[in-house]
Design a protein around this motif. Structure first.
Motif, PDB file in Angstrom:
ATOM      1  N   ILE A 155       0.820  -1.209   0.000  1.00 18.64           N
ATOM      2  CA  ILE A 155       0.000   0.000   0.000  1.00 18.64           C
ATOM      3  C   ILE A 155       0.854   1.259   0.000  1.00 18.64           C
ATOM      4  N   GLU A 156       1.994   1.239   0.694  1.00 25.66           N
ATOM      5  CA  GLU A 156       2.867   2.415   0.731  1.00 25.66           C
ATOM      6  C   GLU A 156       3.430   2.722  -0.652  1.00 25.66           C
ATOM      7  N   GLU A 157       3.789   1.689  -1.393  1.00 24.73           N
ATOM      8  CA  GLU A 157       4.303   1.888  -2.754  1.00 24.73           C
ATOM      9  C   GLU A 157       3.232   2.485  -3.650  1.00 24.73           C
ATOM     10  N   LEU A 158       2.018   1.996  -3.539  1.00 23.85           N
ATOM     11  CA  LEU A 158       0.923   2.525  -4.351  1.00 23.85           C
ATOM     12  C   LEU A 158       0.666   3.991  -4.015  1.00 23.85           C
ATOM     13  N   GLU A 159       0.711   4.333  -2.736  1.00 26.47           N
ATOM     14  CA  GLU A 159       0.508   5.728  -2.337  1.00 26.47           C
ATOM     15  C   GLU A 159       1.581   6.629  -2.946  1.00 26.47           C
ATOM     16  N   ASP A 160       2.814   6.167  -2.965  1.00 24.30           N
ATOM     17  CA  ASP A 160       3.911   6.954  -3.542  1.00 24.30           C
ATOM     18  C   ASP A 160       3.688   7.206  -5.026  1.00 24.30           C
ATOM     19  N   VAL A 161       3.246   6.177  -5.745  1.00 25.55           N
ATOM     20  CA  VAL A 161       3.037   6.313  -7.194  1.00 25.55           C
ATOM     21  C   VAL A 161       1.828   7.199  -7.482  1.00 25.55           C
ATOM     22  N   PHE A 162       0.707   6.914  -6.826  1.00 25.17           N
ATOM     23  CA  PHE A 162      -0.520   7.646  -7.121  1.00 25.17           C
ATOM     24  C   PHE A 162      -0.431   9.115  -6.731  1.00 25.17           C
TER      25      PHE A 162
ATOM     26  N   LEU B  43      -8.378  -1.548  -8.982  1.00 24.74           N
ATOM     27  CA  LEU B  43      -7.364  -2.421  -8.389  1.00 24.74           C
ATOM     28  C   LEU B  43      -8.001  -3.693  -7.821  1.00 24.74           C
ATOM     29  N   SER B  44      -9.240  -3.949  -8.173  1.00 25.06           N
ATOM     30  CA  SER B  44      -9.949  -5.099  -7.615  1.00 25.06           C
ATOM     31  C   SER B  44      -9.221  -6.397  -7.939  1.00 25.06           C
ATOM     32  N   GLY B  45      -9.273  -7.333  -6.992  1.00 23.52           N
ATOM     33  CA  GLY B  45      -8.634  -8.622  -7.198  1.00 23.52           C
ATOM     34  C   GLY B  45      -7.168  -8.658  -6.827  1.00 23.52           C
ATOM     35  N   ASN B  46      -6.630  -7.565  -6.270  1.00 22.14           N
ATOM     36  CA  ASN B  46      -5.241  -7.533  -5.807  1.00 22.14           C
ATOM     37  C   ASN B  46      -5.198  -7.777  -4.297  1.00 22.14           C
ATOM     38  N   PRO B  47      -4.106  -8.352  -3.778  1.00 22.35           N
ATOM     39  CA  PRO B  47      -3.989  -8.575  -2.335  1.00 22.35           C
ATOM     40  C   PRO B  47      -4.122  -7.302  -1.510  1.00 22.35           C
ATOM     41  N   VAL B  48      -3.712  -6.171  -2.074  1.00 24.88           N
ATOM     42  CA  VAL B  48      -3.748  -4.914  -1.323  1.00 24.88           C
ATOM     43  C   VAL B  48      -5.173  -4.540  -0.922  1.00 24.88           C
ATOM     44  N   CYS B  49      -6.149  -5.016  -1.669  1.00 24.40           N
ATOM     45  CA  CYS B  49      -7.545  -4.672  -1.379  1.00 24.40           C
ATOM     46  C   CYS B  49      -8.030  -5.280  -0.069  1.00 24.40           C
ATOM     47  N   LYS B  50      -7.293  -6.246   0.464  1.00 27.02           N
ATOM     48  CA  LYS B  50      -7.674  -6.884   1.720  1.00 27.02           C
ATOM     49  C   LYS B  50      -7.093  -6.165   2.937  1.00 27.02           C
ATOM     50  N   LYS B  51      -6.259  -5.174   2.705  1.00 30.69           N
ATOM     51  CA  LYS B  51      -5.639  -4.457   3.816  1.00 30.69           C
ATOM     52  C   LYS B  51      -6.623  -3.465   4.416  1.00 30.69           C
ATOM     53  N   ALA B  52      -6.501  -3.288   5.733  1.00 27.99           N
ATOM     54  CA  ALA B  52      -7.406  -2.387   6.449  1.00 27.99           C
ATOM     55  C   ALA B  52      -7.277  -0.958   5.933  1.00 27.99           C
ATOM     56  N   LYS B  53      -8.422  -0.349   5.676  1.00 28.09           N
ATOM     57  CA  LYS B  53      -8.511   1.062   5.275  1.00 28.09           C
ATOM     58  C   LYS B  53      -7.737   1.384   3.993  1.00 28.09           C
ATOM     59  N   TYR B  54      -7.514   0.384   3.123  1.00 28.80           N
ATOM     60  CA  TYR B  54      -6.767   0.669   1.898  1.00 28.80           C
ATOM     61  C   TYR B  54      -7.523   1.677   1.032  1.00 28.80           C
ATOM     62  N   ARG B  55      -8.856   1.547   0.987  1.00 29.57           N
ATOM     63  CA  ARG B  55      -9.652   2.459   0.163  1.00 29.57           C
ATOM     64  C   ARG B  55      -9.551   3.889   0.689  1.00 29.57           C
ATOM     65  N   ASP B  56      -9.650   4.058   2.002  1.00 31.61           N
ATOM     66  CA  ASP B  56      -9.545   5.398   2.593  1.00 31.61           C
ATOM     67  C   ASP B  56      -8.186   6.014   2.303  1.00 31.61           C
ATOM     68  N   ARG B  57      -7.146   5.217   2.399  1.00 32.22           N
ATOM     69  CA  ARG B  57      -5.797   5.730   2.175  1.00 32.22           C
ATOM     70  C   ARG B  57      -5.596   6.173   0.730  1.00 32.22           C
ATOM     71  N   LEU B  58      -6.137   5.410  -0.216  1.00 33.81           N
ATOM     72  CA  LEU B  58      -5.968   5.776  -1.621  1.00 33.81           C
ATOM     73  C   LEU B  58      -6.816   6.988  -1.983  1.00 33.81           C
ATOM     74  N   ILE B  59      -7.970   7.110  -1.383  1.00 37.05           N
ATOM     75  CA  ILE B  59      -8.831   8.267  -1.651  1.00 37.05           C
ATOM     76  C   ILE B  59      -8.153   9.559  -1.201  1.00 37.05           C
ATOM     77  N   THR B  60      -7.450   9.522  -0.062  1.00 39.35           N
ATOM     78  CA  THR B  60      -6.775  10.731   0.416  1.00 39.35           C
ATOM     79  C   THR B  60      -5.571  11.092  -0.441  1.00 39.35           C
ATOM     80  N   VAL B  61      -4.953  10.095  -1.082  1.00 42.67           N
ATOM     81  CA  VAL B  61      -3.789  10.353  -1.938  1.00 42.67           C
ATOM     82  C   VAL B  61      -4.234  10.857  -3.315  1.00 42.67           C
ATOM     83  N   CYS B  62      -5.251  10.219  -3.886  1.00 38.73           N
ATOM     84  CA  CYS B  62      -5.736  10.579  -5.227  1.00 38.73           C
ATOM     85  C   CYS B  62      -6.836  11.620  -5.076  1.00 38.73           C
TER      86      CYS B  62
END
Length: 322
Positions: free
Chosen positions: A184-191, A202-221
């Protein structure tokens, strides 16, 4: 072997229909769209007379190599998905190409696109790769697409990191579903370096199972509108952004206190050396202070003090204060 040639075009009912006063050669010069999908074509022959061709449909065939398209300098759309292509070759002269569809082939390395400065969409999903193989990207190709590419589809290609894609800062739509992205940290850096991003899957990736991954990506993008097929509520985004800013500010303040030596006092530290208040209970080396212990300690201190006063030499010799 079925080969795409001018003769095949001439025999096609969907194409050349001789009009009054129009020869076949003249018709080829006016041809802009060529439809030959799902015709079992294995090779592309000489089509150089079709100089005004802008859209070419060749998906669903048996083509193994991209060739004989040097003439098509006006081509803007090329559909070659679902073939048997192994390498991206011979596209250097297609300077006006804006959409390239190469999904469901056998491509292992994305390369050979250095001259396509107007390419806006690149579709590479579902490559039929060897076991353990993943889709790779030539840095030169990525750099050449940095200012133009807006849509990238790399679904289901065993990809486990996207650091190499950081240069694609004009991306508006990014699909990387069913891969192996987990950091998730790598994705945040890229996005964080893709300010134009509007849609992402990003559906179907292991990262989608991490807690609050959606919230974290929304704040970055900050401009993202759709994530994994779900619209993003703007009020929710603002709440998450404010929450993140508050959290980071608090963390920064604590770090500054630590670096300057200003430690935050423990709630018990203000009573250090004074002993507990009557009735106060605290834990020290797994022991509890009890009210009766507090009273007993005070009595002992008073007794000891009276004892010291009783044997004071100054008082015995009469030199003490009255």
């Amino acid at each position: 072997m079925v080969r795409l040639t001018l003769d095949l075009i001439a025999k096609s009912k969907n194409h050349f229909k001789k009009k009054r006063g129009l020869s076949f050669a003249e018709y080829l010069k006016t041809l802009t769209h060529l439809h030959f999908s799902s015709k079992n074509i294995e090779d592309i022959g000489d089509l150089s007379m079709c100089r005004n061709l802008t859209v070419l449909y060749l998906y669903g065939n048996q083509i193994t190599q991209i060739c004989n398209l040097d003439f098509a300098s006006n081509l803007t759309h090329l559909y070659m998905q679902n073939n048997n292509i192994t390498h991206i070759d011979n596209l250097f002269n297609l300077r006006k190409l804006s959409k390239l569809y190469l999904g469901t082939n056998r491509i292992a390395v994305v390369e050979g696109l250095e001259q396509l400065c107007e390419l806006k969409e690149l579709h590479l999903e579902n490559q039929r790769l060897a076991p353990g193989e993943k889709l790779l990207f030539d840095p030169r190709t990525l750099l050449s697409l940095a200012e133009s590419l807006c849509v990238l589809n790399i679904n289901n290609n065993n990809i486990d990191d996207i650091k190499d894609l950081t240069v694609l800062r004009e991306l508006q739509q990014f699909s990387a579903a069913d891969n192996k992205l987990h950091n998730i940290e790598e994705l945040e850096d890229v996005f964080s370096l893709w300010p134009q991003l509007l849609q992402m899957d990003l559906s179907g990736n292991p990262v989608c199972k991490k807690a609050k991954y959606r919230d974290r990506l929304i704040t970055v993008c900050t401009n993202l509108e759709i994530l994994n097929g779900r619209e993003i509520n703007e009020l929710n985004r603002q709440f998450l952004i404010n929450w993140k800013a508050c959290k980071e500010a608090k963390k920064k303040k604590n770090n500054q206190r630590m670096t300057t030596g200003q430690l935050v006092p423990h709630p018990l530290s203000s009573n250090m050396g004074q002993g507990p208040h009557p009735g106060h209970v605290y834990s020290h080396t797994m022991q509890r202070w009890k009210p009766e212990q507090s009273l007993r300690a005070h009595k002992l201190n008073i007794s000891g003090l009276l004892g010291r006063v009783a044997v004071s030499p100054s008082l015995i010799n009469g030199h003490g204060d009255a």
